[in-house]
Design a protein around this motif. Structure first.
Motif, mmCIF file in Angstrom:
data_model
loop_
_atom_site.group_PDB
_atom_site.id
_atom_site.type_symbol
_atom_site.label_atom_id
_atom_site.label_comp_id
_atom_site.label_asym_id
_atom_site.label_seq_id
_atom_site.Cartn_x
_atom_site.Cartn_y
_atom_site.Cartn_z
ATOM 1 N N ALA A 135 0.819 -1.203 0.000
ATOM 2 C CA ALA A 135 0.000 0.000 0.000
ATOM 3 C C ALA A 135 0.855 1.256 0.000
ATOM 4 N N LEU A 136 0.348 2.296 -0.677
ATOM 5 C CA LEU A 136 1.036 3.573 -0.616
ATOM 6 C C LEU A 136 0.867 4.164 0.777
ATOM 7 N N THR A 137 1.888 4.808 1.259
ATOM 8 C CA THR A 137 1.849 5.393 2.593
ATOM 9 C C THR A 137 0.866 6.548 2.645
ATOM 10 N N SER A 138 0.029 6.559 3.659
ATOM 11 C CA SER A 138 -0.916 7.648 3.840
ATOM 12 C C SER A 138 -0.180 8.904 4.300
ATOM 13 N N THR A 139 -0.636 10.047 3.827
ATOM 14 C CA THR A 139 -0.060 11.308 4.282
ATOM 15 C C THR A 139 -0.908 11.943 5.382
ATOM 16 N N GLU A 140 -1.984 11.257 5.778
ATOM 17 C CA GLU A 140 -2.828 11.759 6.852
ATOM 18 C C GLU A 140 -2.129 11.600 8.199
ATOM 19 N N VAL A 141 -2.319 12.563 9.070
ATOM 20 C CA VAL A 141 -1.716 12.527 10.402
ATOM 21 C C VAL A 141 -2.800 12.820 11.435
ATOM 22 N N ARG A 142 -2.975 11.924 12.365
ATOM 23 C CA ARG A 142 -3.925 12.164 13.446
ATOM 24 C C ARG A 142 -3.362 13.194 14.411
ATOM 25 N N PRO A 143 -4.217 13.987 15.029
ATOM 26 C CA PRO A 143 -3.738 14.949 16.024
ATOM 27 C C PRO A 143 -3.019 14.241 17.171
ATOM 28 N N ILE A 144 -1.983 14.892 17.695
ATOM 29 C CA ILE A 144 -1.255 14.380 18.856
ATOM 30 C C ILE A 144 -1.720 15.176 20.074
ATOM 31 N N GLU A 145 -2.054 14.485 21.138
ATOM 32 C CA GLU A 145 -2.498 15.154 22.353
ATOM 33 C C GLU A 145 -1.387 15.123 23.403
ATOM 34 N N ALA A 146 -1.166 16.262 24.038
ATOM 35 C CA ALA A 146 -0.158 16.323 25.097
ATOM 36 C C ALA A 146 -0.537 15.364 26.224
ATOM 37 N N ALA A 147 0.462 14.742 26.832
ATOM 38 C CA ALA A 147 0.211 13.773 27.894
ATOM 39 C C ALA A 147 1.422 13.696 28.816
ATOM 40 N N THR A 148 1.185 13.298 30.047
ATOM 41 C CA THR A 148 2.289 13.059 30.978
ATOM 42 C C THR A 148 2.563 11.564 31.121
ATOM 43 N N ARG A 149 1.734 10.755 30.447
ATOM 44 C CA ARG A 149 1.912 9.302 30.503
ATOM 45 C C ARG A 149 1.592 8.728 29.122
ATOM 46 N N THR B 23 5.609 15.800 7.144
ATOM 47 C CA THR B 23 6.715 16.007 6.200
ATOM 48 C C THR B 23 7.311 14.686 5.763
ATOM 49 N N PHE B 24 7.541 13.783 6.722
ATOM 50 C CA PHE B 24 8.132 12.492 6.376
ATOM 51 C C PHE B 24 7.178 11.662 5.524
ATOM 52 N N ARG B 25 5.925 11.591 5.917
ATOM 53 C CA ARG B 25 4.959 10.789 5.160
ATOM 54 C C ARG B 25 4.831 11.303 3.723
ATOM 55 N N THR B 26 4.844 12.603 3.566
ATOM 56 C CA THR B 26 4.738 13.187 2.233
ATOM 57 C C THR B 26 5.950 12.812 1.386
ATOM 58 N N ARG B 27 7.130 12.854 1.992
ATOM 59 C CA ARG B 27 8.357 12.462 1.278
ATOM 60 C C ARG B 27 8.279 11.003 0.838
ATOM 61 N N LEU B 28 7.851 10.136 1.752
ATOM 62 C CA LEU B 28 7.800 8.712 1.452
ATOM 63 C C LEU B 28 6.745 8.415 0.387
ATOM 64 N N ALA B 29 5.568 9.027 0.512
ATOM 65 C CA ALA B 29 4.512 8.797 -0.471
ATOM 66 C C ALA B 29 4.951 9.248 -1.858
ATOM 67 N N ARG B 30 5.648 10.382 -1.926
ATOM 68 C CA ARG B 30 6.137 10.873 -3.213
ATOM 69 C C ARG B 30 7.154 9.909 -3.812
ATOM 70 N N ALA B 31 8.055 9.410 -2.969
ATOM 71 C CA ALA B 31 9.072 8.464 -3.444
ATOM 72 C C ALA B 31 8.435 7.163 -3.921
ATOM 73 N N GLU B 32 7.379 6.727 -3.242
ATOM 74 C CA GLU B 32 6.678 5.504 -3.649
ATOM 75 C C GLU B 32 6.020 5.672 -5.020
ATOM 76 N N LYS B 33 5.425 6.832 -5.250
ATOM 77 C CA LYS B 33 4.760 7.080 -6.526
ATOM 78 C C LYS B 33 5.753 7.118 -7.679
ATOM 79 N N GLU B 34 6.997 7.484 -7.365
ATOM 80 C CA GLU B 34 8.041 7.564 -8.388
ATOM 81 C C GLU B 34 9.030 6.405 -8.254
#
Length: 328
Positions: free
Chosen positions: A44-58, A193-204
């Motif tokens: 599968a091509l790598t998704s460029t979607e990113v879920r929000p990250i929530e601050a946490a102490t654990r 940024t990383f996912r976008t780089r990887l997805a672009r490289a996969e397409k090419e």
């Protein structure tokens, strides 16, 4: 190769084996952290979607390790380059480190990196007293190498043992440390940024055959995707027919010749004072000169601090950029 070299390379997720060529390492098909499950899988091509990250102490990482802190850590000591990589991605710097990856121009550069205190004792045996002298809130090390330090650090600081086996693991650790430090926006941006780089490289994806070799002398090895994070990217961006044969397996030079390697990446590993490039040493072998990549001038010496040791999203982004440029 000396026993020390074996242990040092293992932390970079590749075991150095004696003989002509050795390989350990295939792509980890774990689901992508922070992305829809449908994006997972080797084909599968790598998704460029990113879920929000929530601050946490654990947090509990993908390996089941729980890290709990009373407040966001301000002083972080890095015993493994993945830690340095993540901190730079988050706009932070380690309080102390034993990695050289920070000197790379895509990180801090030599001048700024020289200002970061170095933990004495080297990667294999960092000194506990030196670590604690920095009064760290958090110490991050490689589980199979630095786990032995946990008892000595207990009660004085929090120790987080990490063990990345794939780029997905690296993204997971980025997200976890972003949550702990409260640098959630920075973490999301770095992952995107990383996912976008990887997805672009996969397409090419290139139809050329590539190979990564590592070592310091005639006993060199082949980086295979099962256990090497950087090599795990290569089946997505090129033809990469190298599979692990276990700790006792090896590739013969004749087998390498038979695969018609078009582009060859070389990681020179130094254990002490540098004593020359691995590619120059291999050039003395007449069989080496018959490899198509060698004959066509497509042997690229790469920075082993980034390619072999970094393993975070910034390092892997550099690997993707350099690899795709060479594979065009």
């Amino acid at each position: 190769m000396p026993r020390t070299a074996l242990r040092v390379r293992r932390w970079a997720a590749i075991a150095v084996l004696g003989g002509v060529l050795a390989g350990c390492g295939t792509e980890n098909a774990d689901p992508d952290p922070g992305a829809p499950a449908a994006a997972a899988g080797a084909g599968a091509l790598t998704s460029t979607e990113v879920r929000p990250i929530e601050a946490a102490t654990r947090i509990t990482d993908a390996k089941g390790v729980t890290v709990s802190l009373p407040k966001p850590p301000e002083k972080i000591v890095c015993l493994v380059a993945l830690c340095d990589d993540i901190l730079v991605e988050l706009g932070l710097t380690p309080t102390a480190t034993n990695s050289q990856v920070l000197a790379h121009p895509e990180f801090l550069g030599k001048e700024k990196a020289a200002k970061i205190p170095v933990v004495p004792g080297g990667f294999l045996s960092p000194e506990v007293e030196a670590i604690l002298s920095h009064k760290p809130d958090l110490v991050i090390g490689l589980e199979d190498t630095h786990g032995k330090l946990a008892p000595a650090l207990k009660g004085a600081t929090t120790f987080w043992p990490v063990q990345p086996g794939s780029w997905q693991d690296s993204v997971g650790y980025l997200r976890d440390l972003a949550a702990l430090t409260g640098r959630t926006a920075e973490g999301e941006k770095a992952e995107k940024t990383f996912r976008t780089r990887l997805a672009r490289a996969e397409k090419e994806k290139s139809d050329k055959t590539s190979l990564i070799v590592f070592g310091s002398d005639e006993n060199f090895g082949v980086a295979t995707p099962e256990t090497d994070v950087a090599a795990g990217l290569f089946p997505k961006i090129s033809h990469y027919p190298w599979k692990s044969r276990g700790v006792d397996g090896s590739y013969s030079l004749e087998e390498i010749l038979a695969r018609d390697v078009d582009v060859l990446f070389v990681e020179t590993l130094s254990f002490g004072a540098p004593d020359g490039k691995l590619s120059d040493k291999l050039a003395k072998n007449p069989l080496w000169s018959r490899i198509p990549a060698v004959k066509n001038g497509k042997v690229i010496e790469v920075d082993s601090e980034v390619w072999a040791k970094g393993r975070g999203t910034r390092s892997l982004g550099v690997v993707l950029d350099e690899a795709t440029a060479a594979l065009r």
